[in-house]
Design a protein around this motif. Structure first.
Motif, PDB file in Angstrom:
ATOM      1  N   GLY A   4       0.791  -1.215   0.000  1.00 21.89           N
ATOM      2  CA  GLY A   4       0.000   0.000   0.000  1.00 21.89           C
ATOM      3  C   GLY A   4       0.820   1.260   0.000  1.00 21.89           C
ATOM      4  N   GLY A   5       2.151   1.139   0.295  1.00 23.35           N
ATOM      5  CA  GLY A   5       2.975   2.336   0.345  1.00 23.35           C
ATOM      6  C   GLY A   5       3.255   2.949  -1.003  1.00 23.35           C
ATOM      7  N   ILE A   6       3.425   2.149  -2.031  1.00 31.02           N
ATOM      8  CA  ILE A   6       3.816   2.715  -3.327  1.00 31.02           C
ATOM      9  C   ILE A   6       2.851   2.387  -4.449  1.00 31.02           C
ATOM     10  CG2 ILE A   6       6.267   2.689  -2.720  1.00 31.02           C
ATOM     11  CD1 ILE A   6       6.550   0.331  -4.721  1.00 31.02           C
ATOM     12  N   PHE A   7       1.873   1.522  -4.223  1.00 30.67           N
ATOM     13  CA  PHE A   7       0.990   1.112  -5.309  1.00 30.67           C
ATOM     14  C   PHE A   7      -0.352   1.829  -5.211  1.00 30.67           C
ATOM     15  CE2 PHE A   7       3.725  -2.716  -4.703  1.00 30.67           C
ATOM     16  CZ  PHE A   7       4.454  -2.550  -5.869  1.00 30.67           C
ATOM     17  N   ALA A   8      -0.716   2.490  -6.297  1.00 27.73           N
ATOM     18  CA  ALA A   8      -1.985   3.218  -6.352  1.00 27.73           C
ATOM     19  C   ALA A   8      -3.154   2.243  -6.432  1.00 27.73           C
ATOM     20  CB  ALA A   8      -1.998   4.155  -7.558  1.00 27.73           C
ATOM     21  N   SER A   9      -4.323   2.718  -6.084  1.00 29.20           N
ATOM     22  CA  SER A   9      -5.534   1.918  -6.249  1.00 29.20           C
ATOM     23  C   SER A   9      -5.699   1.559  -7.728  1.00 29.20           C
ATOM     24  CB  SER A   9      -6.753   2.712  -5.763  1.00 29.20           C
ATOM     25  OG  SER A   9      -7.942   2.021  -6.027  1.00 29.20           O
ATOM     26  N   GLY A  10      -6.006   0.297  -8.006  1.00 31.86           N
ATOM     27  CA  GLY A  10      -6.148  -0.141  -9.390  1.00 31.86           C
ATOM     28  C   GLY A  10      -4.830  -0.412 -10.085  1.00 31.86           C
ATOM     29  N   PHE A  11      -3.739  -0.539  -9.333  1.00 29.28           N
ATOM     30  CA  PHE A  11      -2.415  -0.837  -9.890  1.00 29.28           C
ATOM     31  C   PHE A  11      -2.481  -2.031 -10.849  1.00 29.28           C
ATOM     32  CE2 PHE A  11       1.445  -3.431  -9.509  1.00 29.28           C
ATOM     33  CZ  PHE A  11       2.409  -2.528  -9.927  1.00 29.28           C
ATOM     34  N   PRO A 272       0.436  16.117  -9.853  1.00 28.17           N
ATOM     35  CA  PRO A 272       0.222  17.554 -10.056  1.00 28.17           C
ATOM     36  C   PRO A 272       1.171  18.089 -11.129  1.00 28.17           C
ATOM     37  CG  PRO A 272       0.355  17.033  -7.717  1.00 28.17           C
ATOM     38  CD  PRO A 272       0.768  15.797  -8.451  1.00 28.17           C
ATOM     39  N   ARG A 273       0.668  18.947 -11.968  1.00 24.61           N
ATOM     40  CA  ARG A 273       1.471  19.477 -13.078  1.00 24.61           C
ATOM     41  C   ARG A 273       2.731  20.171 -12.572  1.00 24.61           C
ATOM     42  NH1 ARG A 273       0.527  21.129 -18.429  1.00 24.61           N
ATOM     43  NH2 ARG A 273       2.538  21.783 -19.278  1.00 24.61           N
ATOM     44  N   GLU A 274       2.615  20.916 -11.484  1.00 27.17           N
ATOM     45  CA  GLU A 274       3.780  21.642 -10.995  1.00 27.17           C
ATOM     46  C   GLU A 274       4.867  20.685 -10.497  1.00 27.17           C
ATOM     47  OE1 GLU A 274       0.583  21.664  -7.703  1.00 27.17           O
ATOM     48  OE2 GLU A 274       0.692  21.928  -9.889  1.00 27.17           O
ATOM     49  N   LEU A 275       4.470  19.510 -10.008  1.00 28.89           N
ATOM     50  CA  LEU A 275       5.453  18.519  -9.577  1.00 28.89           C
ATOM     51  C   LEU A 275       6.211  17.964 -10.771  1.00 28.89           C
ATOM     52  CD1 LEU A 275       6.678  16.808  -7.327  1.00 28.89           C
ATOM     53  CD2 LEU A 275       4.749  15.228  -7.546  1.00 28.89           C
ATOM     54  N   LEU A 276       5.504  17.642 -11.839  1.00 32.50           N
ATOM     55  CA  LEU A 276       6.171  17.166 -13.054  1.00 32.50           C
ATOM     56  C   LEU A 276       7.040  18.245 -13.670  1.00 32.50           C
ATOM     57  CD1 LEU A 276       3.645  14.946 -15.037  1.00 32.50           C
ATOM     58  CD2 LEU A 276       5.873  14.292 -14.148  1.00 32.50           C
ATOM     59  N   MET A 329      13.680   5.788  -9.078  1.00 31.33           N
ATOM     60  CA  MET A 329      12.996   7.034  -9.407  1.00 31.33           C
ATOM     61  C   MET A 329      13.173   8.057  -8.290  1.00 31.33           C
ATOM     62  SD  MET A 329       8.906   7.635 -10.131  1.00 31.33           S
ATOM     63  CE  MET A 329       8.852   6.552 -11.561  1.00 31.33           C
ATOM     64  N   ASP A 330      12.992   7.623  -7.050  1.00 36.28           N
ATOM     65  CA  ASP A 330      13.108   8.532  -5.916  1.00 36.28           C
ATOM     66  C   ASP A 330      14.541   9.010  -5.726  1.00 36.28           C
ATOM     67  OD1 ASP A 330      10.424   8.115  -5.527  1.00 36.28           O
ATOM     68  OD2 ASP A 330      10.668   6.783  -3.803  1.00 36.28           O
ATOM     69  N   GLN A 331      15.508   8.164  -6.089  1.00 38.11           N
ATOM     70  CA  GLN A 331      16.910   8.564  -6.003  1.00 38.11           C
ATOM     71  C   GLN A 331      17.226   9.660  -7.018  1.00 38.11           C
ATOM     72  OE1 GLN A 331      19.705   5.580  -7.296  1.00 38.11           O
ATOM     73  NE2 GLN A 331      21.354   6.387  -6.020  1.00 38.11           N
ATOM     74  N   LYS A 337       9.221  11.423  -4.254  1.00 39.18           N
ATOM     75  CA  LYS A 337       9.023  10.550  -3.092  1.00 39.18           C
ATOM     76  C   LYS A 337       7.611  10.755  -2.545  1.00 39.18           C
ATOM     77  CE  LYS A 337      13.821  10.145  -1.544  1.00 39.18           C
ATOM     78  NZ  LYS A 337      14.783  10.441  -0.457  1.00 39.18           N
ATOM     79  N   GLY A 338       6.970   9.675  -2.201  1.00 40.92           N
ATOM     80  CA  GLY A 338       5.607   9.750  -1.698  1.00 40.92           C
ATOM     81  C   GLY A 338       4.551   9.599  -2.768  1.00 40.92           C
TER      82      GLY A 338
END
Length: 433
Positions: A4-11, A272-276, A329-331, A337-338
């Motif tokens: 549940g930490g990294i997988f979205a609903s419907g993964f 979010p667009r600003e994150l990308l 990816m997080d590295q 992250k998150g």
């Protein structure tokens, strides 16, 4: 980490690309009467060959073991480039300037062909000249790419710009790298939409496409070939093999020369667009400078990030692989992250022992395969060139025709040595930092 930490609903453990470009579900069709050309494999190569031959008036049957385009063609990263595993500088040393120019001119022809084909067939597939940022993991990487790109600019006219570490945030939200190089003409595409466009174009031209029709054997006869399939046999005057990473026992000579390996990719949830915009501000394609490289890009149709890594490693547990890729990816992009993953997937690519793509004929059968990370441009262009060979056209030749197609005495089609090869690449990457 718990799922549940990294997988979205419907993964999903299926390609992100299939959301907008699903694999076609078709009712079974009876095999046709004798055809001029039977093509084995319905990826980029087989579909472009079928389109070209059908337009020239040939009766064509494309035989695909899975659904049309279900292999690597609709699973890859969608990079459209002008590079090979052999650098231009190394080719000058081994083959002289004229030999290197011939090969890289054909590499450019393959790149241009994709744009010409998409425009001619009006395929809506997000093809664009996005540019590419190649990230240096060390000052040695930075200097090496600068030397190689300067040689290519001098002899081929390929533009580039070096981006020092102090300025790299204009290209990437990462602090991991020591600068890099930006190549403005490199492109990107939505591979599943491209495949679907090729399917539609081939059928408009009159090619017969037969999915879930696995080829089990090919027998050469005096008047052509008998192609045995899981749904019966088919007579063909000529045969073309376009199976790449899915080459199997039906063509044992080729199976001994193709080394299949798995690539892996993940796609994030919608972000979010600003994150990308912070993570990938120029919306290019990206990769590092390793042999066993990491590559990432923004999705062309939604606000997601896609990343690939760990090519050739074992495939037993895709969720476990997704965790490794998310860690990478997080590295690289700690701002992500998150965030969660919506997709992980794999597909079989193909390498060759000499790291060259190969096109030619054996036992009367034509083949084009072994793209070694250049599948979109080389796979598409080799499809056209295979058709030209069958048509005996004047422009059928390529700079790759003269290459021998080596194998190893110990290889019979099962790549038991693949983990050793991956470990060697990883060792070379660590040594090269």
């Amino acid at each position: 980490m718990a799922d549940g930490g990294i997988f979205a609903s419907g993964f999903k453990e299926t390609p992100y690309w299939w959301e907008a470009g699903p694999r076609p579900e078709r009712p079974p069709q009876p095999l046709p009467p004798p055809v001029d050309v039977a093509i084995v494999g319905a990826g980029f190569t087989g579909l472009v060959a079928a389109l070209t031959l059908a337009r020239a008036g040939r009766r064509v049957a494309v035989l695909e073991a899975q659904r049309l385009g279900e292999g690597a063609s609709s699973r890859n990263a969608g990079y459209v480039g002008r590079t090979l595993k052999h650098s231009f500088g190394s080719l000058i040393d081994s083959r002289g300037l004229e030999g290197a120019l011939a090969i890289y001119r054909d590499t450019r022809a393959a790149y241009d062909f994709v744009y010409e084909l998409v425009e001619r067939e009006a395929i809506s597939c997000h093809l664009r000249r996005s540019g590419r940022f190649m990230a240096a993991l060390s000052p040695r990487h930075y200097d090496g790419m600068a030397r190689e790109l300067a040689i290519k600019q001098r002899h081929l006219g390929d533009e580039f710009a070096m981006v020092p570490r102090a300025e790299q945030h204009r290209e990437t939200g990462s602090d991991l790298f020591q600068g890099g190089a930006m190549i403005p003409e490199m492109g990107s595409i939505h591979p599943a939409l491209y495949v679907n466009g090729l399917i539609a174009a081939a059928e408009r031209a009159g090619a017969g496409l037969y999915d879930r029709t696995a080829v089990t054997g090919i027998l050469r006869e005096t008047d052509g070939f008998t192609v045995a399939t899981s749904r019966g046999s088919l007579k063909a005057r000529e045969v073309a093999i376009a199976t790449n990473g899915y080459t199997g026992s039906a063509t044992p000579w080729l199976q001994r020369r193709i080394v299949p390996f798995n690539g892996f990719m993940v796609a994030t949830e919608i972000l979010p667009r600003e994150l990308l915009d912070r993570a990938a501000p120029t919306n290019r394609t990206y990769h590092d400078w390793n042999n066993n490289l990491t590559y990432w890009r923004r999705a062309p149709d939604q606000e997601r990030l896609l990343l690939g890594w760990r090519t050739g490693s074992p495939t037993r547990d895709l969720k476990a692989k997704a965790r490794r890729l998310k860690g990478r990816m997080d590295q690289i992009l700690p701002d992500l992250k998150g965030t969660k993953l919506a997709h992980v997937w794999t597909g079989q690519c193909a390498a060759t022992f000499d790291l060259w793509p190969h096109i030619g004929s054996q036992d009367g059968m034509h083949y084009g395969l072994g793209y070694c990370f250049a599948g979109v441009p080389m796979g598409s262009w080799f499809g056209y060139k295979l058709a030209q060979r069958i048509l005996r056209a004047n422009d059928a030749r390529t700079a790759f025709d003269a290459e021998g197609f080596p194998t190893k005495f110990y290889y019979r089609g099962w790549p038991w040595f693949r983990p050793l090869a991956v470990a060697k690449f990883d060792w070379e990457d660590r040594r090269g930092l």
